[in-house]
Motif scaffolding. Sequence first.
Motif, PDB file in Angstrom:
ATOM      1  N   ALA A 180       0.775  -1.180  -0.137  1.00  0.00           N
ATOM      2  CA  ALA A 180      -0.097   0.034   0.086  1.00  0.00           C
ATOM      3  C   ALA A 180       0.873   1.179   0.049  1.00  0.00           C
ATOM      4  CB  ALA A 180      -0.875  -0.093   1.217  1.00  0.00           C
ATOM      5  N   ILE A 181       0.505   2.271  -0.827  1.00  0.00           N
ATOM      6  CA  ILE A 181       1.008   3.435  -0.992  1.00  0.00           C
ATOM      7  C   ILE A 181       0.183   4.487  -0.592  1.00  0.00           C
ATOM      8  CG2 ILE A 181       2.391   5.000  -2.467  1.00  0.00           C
ATOM      9  CD1 ILE A 181       3.358   2.556  -4.165  1.00  0.00           C
ATOM     10  N   SER A 182       0.825   5.502   0.316  1.00  0.00           N
ATOM     11  CA  SER A 182      -0.330   6.482   0.706  1.00  0.00           C
ATOM     12  C   SER A 182       0.636   7.625   1.352  1.00  0.00           C
ATOM     13  CB  SER A 182      -0.899   6.018   1.934  1.00  0.00           C
ATOM     14  OG  SER A 182      -2.045   7.117   2.422  1.00  0.00           O
ATOM     15  N   SER A 183      -0.023   8.861   1.258  1.00  0.00           N
ATOM     16  CA  SER A 183       0.756   9.840   1.867  1.00  0.00           C
ATOM     17  C   SER A 183       0.301  10.006   3.462  1.00  0.00           C
ATOM     18  CB  SER A 183       0.107  11.180   1.320  1.00  0.00           C
ATOM     19  OG  SER A 183      -1.106  11.484   1.682  1.00  0.00           O
ATOM     20  N   ALA A 184      -0.576   9.233   3.970  1.00  0.00           N
ATOM     21  CA  ALA A 184      -0.942   9.046   5.569  1.00  0.00           C
ATOM     22  C   ALA A 184       0.415   8.338   6.181  1.00  0.00           C
ATOM     23  CB  ALA A 184      -2.106   8.225   5.452  1.00  0.00           C
ATOM     24  N   ALA A 185       0.716   8.907   7.066  1.00  0.00           N
ATOM     25  CA  ALA A 185       1.960   8.320   7.829  1.00  0.00           C
ATOM     26  C   ALA A 185       1.511   8.320   9.254  1.00  0.00           C
ATOM     27  CB  ALA A 185       3.213   9.278   7.794  1.00  0.00           C
ATOM     28  N   PRO A 186       2.008   7.269   9.955  1.00  0.00           N
ATOM     29  CA  PRO A 186       1.613   7.220  11.456  1.00  0.00           C
ATOM     30  C   PRO A 186       1.968   8.280  12.321  1.00  0.00           C
ATOM     31  CG  PRO A 186       2.698   5.088  10.675  1.00  0.00           C
ATOM     32  CD  PRO A 186       2.832   6.390   9.697  1.00  0.00           C
ATOM     33  N   SER A 187       1.079   8.695  13.146  1.00  0.00           N
ATOM     34  CA  SER A 187       1.538   9.719  13.912  1.00  0.00           C
ATOM     35  C   SER A 187       2.443   9.254  15.093  1.00  0.00           C
ATOM     36  CB  SER A 187       0.134  10.359  14.839  1.00  0.00           C
ATOM     37  OG  SER A 187      -0.695  10.767  13.917  1.00  0.00           O
ATOM     38  N   PRO A 188       3.352  10.272  15.433  1.00  0.00           N
ATOM     39  CA  PRO A 188       4.380   9.876  16.580  1.00  0.00           C
ATOM     40  C   PRO A 188       3.905   9.306  17.565  1.00  0.00           C
ATOM     41  CG  PRO A 188       4.820  12.109  15.516  1.00  0.00           C
ATOM     42  CD  PRO A 188       3.511  11.474  14.915  1.00  0.00           C
ATOM     43  N   GLY A 189       2.687   9.417  18.273  1.00  0.00           N
ATOM     44  CA  GLY A 189       2.301   9.030  19.202  1.00  0.00           C
ATOM     45  C   GLY A 189       1.334   7.731  19.044  1.00  0.00           C
ATOM     46  N   GLY A 190       1.307   7.475  17.657  1.00  0.00           N
ATOM     47  CA  GLY A 190       0.513   5.994  17.426  1.00  0.00           C
ATOM     48  C   GLY A 190      -0.953   5.910  17.454  1.00  0.00           C
ATOM     49  N   ASP A 191      -1.605   7.385  17.485  1.00  0.00           N
ATOM     50  CA  ASP A 191      -2.900   7.227  17.914  1.00  0.00           C
ATOM     51  C   ASP A 191      -3.672   7.932  16.605  1.00  0.00           C
ATOM     52  OD1 ASP A 191      -1.841   9.840  17.763  1.00  0.00           O
ATOM     53  OD2 ASP A 191      -2.818  10.638  19.198  1.00  0.00           O
ATOM     54  N   GLY A 192      -2.927   7.650  15.338  1.00  0.00           N
ATOM     55  CA  GLY A 192      -3.904   7.896  14.022  1.00  0.00           C
ATOM     56  C   GLY A 192      -2.643   8.157  12.868  1.00  0.00           C
ATOM     57  N   TYR A 193      -3.160   8.991  11.998  1.00  0.00           N
ATOM     58  CA  TYR A 193      -2.320   9.207  10.888  1.00  0.00           C
ATOM     59  C   TYR A 193      -2.085  10.679  10.643  1.00  0.00           C
ATOM     60  CZ  TYR A 193      -2.076   4.110  10.151  1.00  0.00           C
ATOM     61  OH  TYR A 193      -1.985   2.862  10.099  1.00  0.00           O
ATOM     62  N   TYR A 194      -1.284  11.256  10.081  1.00  0.00           N
ATOM     63  CA  TYR A 194      -1.082  12.544   9.549  1.00  0.00           C
ATOM     64  C   TYR A 194      -0.539  12.594   8.088  1.00  0.00           C
ATOM     65  CZ  TYR A 194       4.139  12.512   9.709  1.00  0.00           C
ATOM     66  OH  TYR A 194       5.407  12.279   9.633  1.00  0.00           O
ATOM     67  N   ASN A 195      -0.713  13.818   7.363  1.00  0.00           N
ATOM     68  CA  ASN A 195      -0.525  14.039   6.078  1.00  0.00           C
ATOM     69  C   ASN A 195       0.931  14.373   5.773  1.00  0.00           C
ATOM     70  OD1 ASN A 195      -2.969  13.689   4.673  1.00  0.00           O
ATOM     71  ND2 ASN A 195      -3.996  15.608   5.880  1.00  0.00           N
ATOM     72  N   SER A 196       1.647  13.498   5.191  1.00  0.00           N
ATOM     73  CA  SER A 196       3.119  13.704   5.126  1.00  0.00           C
ATOM     74  C   SER A 196       3.481  13.817   3.590  1.00  0.00           C
ATOM     75  CB  SER A 196       3.942  12.254   5.448  1.00  0.00           C
ATOM     76  OG  SER A 196       5.019  12.277   4.864  1.00  0.00           O
ATOM     77  N   LEU A 197       4.226  14.891   3.380  1.00  0.00           N
ATOM     78  CA  LEU A 197       4.853  15.243   2.253  1.00  0.00           C
ATOM     79  C   LEU A 197       5.435  14.118   1.527  1.00  0.00           C
ATOM     80  CD1 LEU A 197       5.613  19.257   2.565  1.00  0.00           C
ATOM     81  CD2 LEU A 197       3.564  18.014   1.821  1.00  0.00           C
ATOM     82  N   ARG A 198       5.861  13.327   2.302  1.00  0.00           N
ATOM     83  CA  ARG A 198       6.714  12.065   1.555  1.00  0.00           C
ATOM     84  C   ARG A 198       5.728  10.843   1.576  1.00  0.00           C
ATOM     85  NH1 ARG A 198      12.295  10.999   4.043  1.00  0.00           N
ATOM     86  NH2 ARG A 198      12.517   9.624   2.671  1.00  0.00           N
ATOM     87  N   VAL A 199       5.739  10.272   0.448  1.00  0.00           N
ATOM     88  CA  VAL A 199       4.661   8.957   0.123  1.00  0.00           C
ATOM     89  C   VAL A 199       5.352   7.731   1.033  1.00  0.00           C
ATOM     90  CG1 VAL A 199       3.927   7.334  -1.662  1.00  0.00           C
ATOM     91  CG2 VAL A 199       4.076   9.799  -2.166  1.00  0.00           C
ATOM     92  N   GLN A 200       4.457   7.156   1.683  1.00  0.00           N
ATOM     93  CA  GLN A 200       4.778   6.114   2.574  1.00  0.00           C
ATOM     94  C   GLN A 200       4.382   4.668   1.740  1.00  0.00           C
ATOM     95  OE1 GLN A 200       6.058   7.157   5.721  1.00  0.00           O
ATOM     96  NE2 GLN A 200       5.912   9.084   4.725  1.00  0.00           N
TER      97      GLN A 200
END
Length: 360
Positions: A180-200
């Motif tokens: 899976a490829i997405s701009s959504a990256a895991p939040s540092p606290g592990g409680d969700g995702y944030y929009n990253s400018l680097r594709v994950q």
Amino acid sequence: MMFTVLGTPGDRRTELFAAACRRAGVPPPHLVPWMDAVRGDPSIAPGSLLRLDSPGEDAEMDALLRGPGDPARVGGGARWYASFTSALERVAAAGERAGARPLNDVAEIAVMCDKRRCHALLESAGVPVPEALPPVHGYAELRERMADAGMPRVFVKPAHGSSASGVVALQTGRRGRIRAISSAAPSPGGDGYYNSLRVQTYETEAEVARLIDTLAPDGLHVERWLPKAALDDRVLDLRVVVTAGEPSHVVVRSSRSPMTNLHLGGTRGDVDAVRRAMGEPGWERALDVAARAAACFPRSLMVGVDLLVQIGWRRYAVGEVNAFGDLLPGITGLPGTRFAGQDTYTAQVTAAQAQVAAIP
């Protein structure tokens, strides 16, 4: 002639439209801040032409629409959509009381901002779109639907979102392989995702399941991943702005990842090179598909159509229709159109002037 613009002070779209008005000798537009619309007190200039612009990326505005939290977080689309459409309805009602003439229809904007409704409308009108799966509500159901449809590669999109926020390009293979490829990256606290400018990239089922299950409560739209044409080892699609029914501006978006959005590492490609690859008949067919998509929204002066160009350069499909897809700085109208040499905002002022002149 005077414009009222629903926008955000300092937003680039708002400023570029005001500059277009100056060039056309039109009075500066009356700005209604989105903040006023969300809070319920929009003031529309009497008898004006009403342009509805994007809420932008203001943190305070995001909190009003989605609720408190990090503006970079992924999710909250359902709440955003409910707040957004309620504000649009208030602006439309205020505009009607002021005798304003809308350039963008609020009901059509609401459809464009719901990927499921937009896809269904385009499909019912015979506009080519990627095949969509029935509604899914989580990862397990997604995999079941993909298997039933014989669809090993899909795009999973939040129903309400923009700028590829939360979009997942998912492919499955033999022996349980998954990617899976997405701009959504895991939040540092592990409680969700944030929009990253680097594709994950995610390559374990547990990671992918967690991502999809986090996105699902806000609603998902899932469609077949169509293989895109490429130039110089970069896949591409087109953003076609259609102004007053005419394809007026084109940007080639190319990338080495499935996400062609410019803020995710995509680059502007060569329109002339794409046109040569398509050939003139193919180019005309592509623009016709964009025009047919725009025709599904006849009360909107401008729409931005994301046009997928498939491998072989002969088939085209509409990925999305954007109510606010006109931020294309430096791009001028296609030669041979009535908007040749004009930027997207000047083209809209020109088209609005023509519409007013045509009123008996």
